[in-house]
Design a protein around this motif. Sequence first.
Motif, PDB file in Angstrom:
ATOM      1  N   ASP A 247      -8.515 127.721  54.115  1.00 40.52           N
ATOM      2  CA  ASP A 247      -7.588 128.387  53.198  1.00 40.52           C
ATOM      3  C   ASP A 247      -8.100 129.705  52.637  1.00 40.52           C
ATOM      4  O   ASP A 247      -7.310 130.520  52.151  1.00 40.52           O
ATOM      5  N   ALA A 248      -9.403 129.931  52.684  1.00 40.18           N
ATOM      6  CA  ALA A 248      -9.982 131.121  52.049  1.00 40.18           C
ATOM      7  C   ALA A 248      -9.392 132.445  52.533  1.00 40.18           C
ATOM      8  O   ALA A 248      -9.156 133.347  51.718  1.00 40.18           O
ATOM      9  N   PRO A 249      -9.097 132.637  53.839  1.00 39.33           N
ATOM     10  CA  PRO A 249      -8.643 133.958  54.309  1.00 39.33           C
ATOM     11  C   PRO A 249      -7.162 134.249  54.068  1.00 39.33           C
ATOM     12  O   PRO A 249      -6.677 135.298  54.495  1.00 39.33           O
ATOM     13  N   ARG A 250      -6.433 133.383  53.409  1.00 43.45           N
ATOM     14  CA  ARG A 250      -4.993 133.558  53.267  1.00 43.45           C
ATOM     15  C   ARG A 250      -4.636 134.785  52.428  1.00 43.45           C
ATOM     16  O   ARG A 250      -5.423 135.212  51.573  1.00 43.45           O
ATOM     17  N   PRO A 251      -3.430 135.321  52.607  1.00 44.73           N
ATOM     18  CA  PRO A 251      -2.973 136.440  51.777  1.00 44.73           C
ATOM     19  C   PRO A 251      -2.874 136.035  50.308  1.00 44.73           C
ATOM     20  O   PRO A 251      -2.733 134.846  49.984  1.00 44.73           O
ATOM     21  N   LEU A 252      -2.899 137.028  49.442  1.00 46.97           N
ATOM     22  CA  LEU A 252      -2.863 136.779  48.007  1.00 46.97           C
ATOM     23  C   LEU A 252      -1.629 135.973  47.606  1.00 46.97           C
ATOM     24  O   LEU A 252      -1.722 135.032  46.806  1.00 46.97           O
ATOM     25  N   ALA A 253      -0.474 136.320  48.135  1.00 50.78           N
ATOM     26  CA  ALA A 253       0.760 135.626  47.751  1.00 50.78           C
ATOM     27  C   ALA A 253       0.693 134.141  48.091  1.00 50.78           C
ATOM     28  O   ALA A 253       1.199 133.293  47.340  1.00 50.78           O
ATOM     29  N   VAL A 254       0.066 133.811  49.200  1.00 50.49           N
ATOM     30  CA  VAL A 254      -0.055 132.407  49.598  1.00 50.49           C
ATOM     31  C   VAL A 254      -1.021 131.679  48.666  1.00 50.49           C
ATOM     32  O   VAL A 254      -0.774 130.537  48.248  1.00 50.49           O
ATOM     33  N   HIS A 255      -2.120 132.320  48.325  1.00 50.81           N
ATOM     34  CA  HIS A 255      -3.057 131.732  47.363  1.00 50.81           C
ATOM     35  C   HIS A 255      -2.357 131.459  46.034  1.00 50.81           C
ATOM     36  O   HIS A 255      -2.503 130.369  45.455  1.00 50.81           O
ATOM     37  N   LEU A 256      -1.608 132.417  45.547  1.00 53.61           N
ATOM     38  CA  LEU A 256      -0.946 132.267  44.256  1.00 53.61           C
ATOM     39  C   LEU A 256       0.060 131.125  44.282  1.00 53.61           C
ATOM     40  O   LEU A 256       0.104 130.301  43.357  1.00 53.61           O
TER      41      LEU A 256
END
Length: 228
Positions: free
Chosen positions: A78-87
């Motif tokens: 999960d670490a490399p995901r885009p910011l929107a996905v993390h949020l």
Amino acid sequence: MVDHEHDLALVDEATERLLGVVEKLPESALPEASRLPGWTRGHVLAHLARNADALVNVLTGRPMYAGAEVRDADIERDAPRPLAVHLADLLDSSRRFLDTAAAPADLSRTVTLRNGVTDRASRVPFRRLIEIELHHVDLGVGYELEDLPAEFTDREIDFLARRFSGHPEVPSLLVTAEDGREWRTGSTDGRPVRVTGPAPALLGWLAGRRDGSTLGTGGALVPAMPPL
């Protein structure tokens, strides 16, 4: 005495504070190093989301993680995901945790966490609060130990003092805040070393976020604390 509803409110507030900062980060900030060795900011955010789900498992009687290897693999995935996905993931997982923790249940029951550690169900919200607040600092985005709410800082020092009480790698210590509050921890043998300083600095040292070089000991060495 633990106030379950109060702690859930603190978790909600800390989560909103974290999300409010993270959503303003540029995309380029996520692959940059966090303050945790070997972890980017993306790793920290991924861990926070998966930890929320892990604590849902704890509260519903399932193993916290399927195993250490699975936990680590999920964070790496999960670490490399885009910011929107993390949020979105952090918001959704946090809501699942809050909904589960707020559901009617026997709060005095014993639950099992990682590595066989047990605790009362009523204390799980504070454990989630620890994750959010300390890892917010670990992101290295301007939120420092000195910015932590005073109530959290005091409770976390107390939590860590109890955790290290009797620890074979910790000498006898008398942890003393500038206002005179004291916590006894470490070995019960011998005369304790008094370690003094501002509460945020004491917390940073106990939690492995600072080396304790700014703390006072009357000339004795400040011991390195075992990893959490």
